[in-house]
Design an enzyme around this catalytic site. Structure first.
Site, PDB file in Angstrom:
ATOM      1  N   GLY A  71      14.400 -14.983 -28.156  1.00  0.00           N
ATOM      2  CA  GLY A  71      13.655 -15.971 -28.916  1.00  0.00           C
ATOM      3  C   GLY A  71      14.148 -17.391 -28.713  1.00  0.00           C
ATOM      4  O   GLY A  71      15.184 -17.641 -28.082  1.00  0.00           O
ATOM      5  N   HIS A  72      13.409 -18.340 -29.276  1.00  0.00           N
ATOM      6  CA  HIS A  72      13.720 -19.758 -29.062  1.00  0.00           C
ATOM      7  C   HIS A  72      15.048 -20.153 -29.720  1.00  0.00           C
ATOM      8  O   HIS A  72      15.440 -19.639 -30.751  1.00  0.00           O
ATOM      9  CB  HIS A  72      12.575 -20.657 -29.531  1.00  0.00           C
ATOM     10  CG  HIS A  72      12.225 -20.545 -30.982  1.00  0.00           C
ATOM     11  ND1 HIS A  72      11.218 -21.282 -31.549  1.00  0.00           N
ATOM     12  CD2 HIS A  72      12.733 -19.798 -31.985  1.00  0.00           C
ATOM     13  CE1 HIS A  72      11.135 -20.991 -32.824  1.00  0.00           C
ATOM     14  NE2 HIS A  72      12.038 -20.095 -33.114  1.00  0.00           N
ATOM     15  N   ASN A  73      15.751 -21.054 -29.040  1.00  0.00           N
ATOM     16  CA  ASN A  73      17.015 -21.632 -29.505  1.00  0.00           C
ATOM     17  C   ASN A  73      18.160 -20.631 -29.567  1.00  0.00           C
ATOM     18  O   ASN A  73      19.193 -20.922 -30.177  1.00  0.00           O
ATOM     19  CB  ASN A  73      16.835 -22.300 -30.878  1.00  0.00           C
ATOM     20  CG  ASN A  73      15.884 -23.470 -30.820  1.00  0.00           C
ATOM     21  OD1 ASN A  73      14.748 -23.365 -31.268  1.00  0.00           O
ATOM     22  ND2 ASN A  73      16.321 -24.580 -30.236  1.00  0.00           N
TER      23      ASN A  73
END
Length: 351
Positions: A243-245
């Site tokens: 997922g993002h970050n």
């Protein structure tokens, strides 16, 4: 084509017990190896099988060598870690038969005039290289790949067919990304207003270090504001979602179908078994090992092996266990009541 045992030892090290002029043409499992193969013993429980192997030579550890040599009459290369030695030897054999991709851009590829492509790189059929992209020396981009705006690909990296590498993403040297992987798609970012979801632009990048392998159909989301980071030496199997970050620490390895939710921070030298899941915004320390199928629902601050799944059972047994779990609160209250009763009786008898 093959290698003399003496040549293998010269290149890879190890202690050779036997004739250095024996030539082997490939590596095979203990059960299948013949007189022209080299095999390896990485698990001591297969010592007896190794002793009966027909291989011309065996790669063995010092702990196993004496026992194996009692029945095995071929040559032996004694090393610290036979499995790693096997991997490096396999790379040598692979290099002998590898198809060399010619440098240059295929006529059917589209390359924006502002893209920078090293003369030694290979750009295959139907590849698209967008504006401002930078592709380093010895890079191989196979058919059908998309390289996004201002993306950067480091020296010696190989994209197999149909990889999507979105805008401004970065990968270092000697990377491998397998077919169908999508790097830099939007993360799952939305704000909720009265039940209606409002999209949050995902303006970060995916930044990947050196010597990273990413499997087929794996997806790595770009950051919402900051970057998603995959550090040096990370190995991701097929069909993984990052997922993002997220930050994935150096030399961490994940087996197929692992899912990591956004903003999770995973340490170095960790391993994740297949289908393990990590919830978002958690922190996992270095040298943590998660068993297959486990759900990581809290941060882990100490190294070690962690398991978070219920063992498989017959459905009827599982249903009985589920009933017990549902009744645990009632059972706890009864036990507490009994403890109070026993305590009262004991105090009365003592008095």
């Amino acid at each position: 084509m093959g290698f003399r045992l003496g040549e293998l030892v010269e290149r890879l090290g190890g202690q050779l017990e036997g004739d250095p002029n024996i030539e082997v043409i490939g590596i095979a499992p203990l059960s299948d190896a013949g007189a022209s193969h080299i095999s390896f013993l990485s698990n001591s429980k297969f010592r007896a099988q190794a002793g009966q192997s027909l291989a011309a030579a065996l790669i063995v550890s010092a702990n196993d060598d004496a026992t194996v040599a009692e029945s095995y009459k071929g040559a032996r290369i004694v090393v610290k870690n036979p499995y790693v030695y096997f991997a490096r030897a396999a790379q040598l054999f692979e290099a002998q038969t590898a198809v060399i991709k010619p440098a240059g851009v295929h006529p059917t590829a589209f390359v924006d005039p502002s893209a920078q492509i090293d003369a030694s790189a290979h750009i295959g059929p139907k590849v698209t290289v967008d504006a401002g992209a930078v592709i380093g020396a010895g890079v191989i981009i196979d058919a059908g790949c998309y390289i996004g705006l201002e993306a950067q690909i480091g020296e010696g990296t190989h994209f197999f067919a149909n990889v999507t590498f979105q805008a401004k993403c970065v990968i270092g040297k000697r990377g491998i990304i397998h077919s169908g992987a999508v790097i830099g798609t939007d993360g799952f970012g939305f704000a909720n207003e009265g039940g209606v979801y409002v999209r949050i632009p995902q303006t970060g990048r995916v930044v990947i270090g050196d010597d990273v392998d990413i499997g087929a159909n794996t997806t790595v989301d770009r950051g919402a504001l900051a970057d998603t980071i995959i550090e040096d030496g990370v190995k991701l199997d097929n069909q993984i979602q990052i997922g993002h970050n997220c930050v994935i620490g150096a030399h961490t390895a994940m087996a197929g179908c692992v899912g990591v939710a956004g903003s999770a921070k995973i340490g170095k030298y960790c391993t994740f078994g297949g289908a393990a899941m990590v919830l978002g915004h958690l922190t996992i320390a270095d040298n943590v090992h998660i068993s297959s199928g486990s759900l990581v629902s809290r941060s882990i601050h100490e190294p070690g092996q962690y398991t978070g799944f219920y063992p498989l059972a017959k459905n009827s047994d599982w249903e009985k266990s589920a009933v017990i779990v549902r009744n645990l609160e009632t059972m706890r209250d009864k036990i507490r009541s009994l403890e109070k009763t026993i305590k009262t009786i004991t105090k009365h008898e003592e008095s």
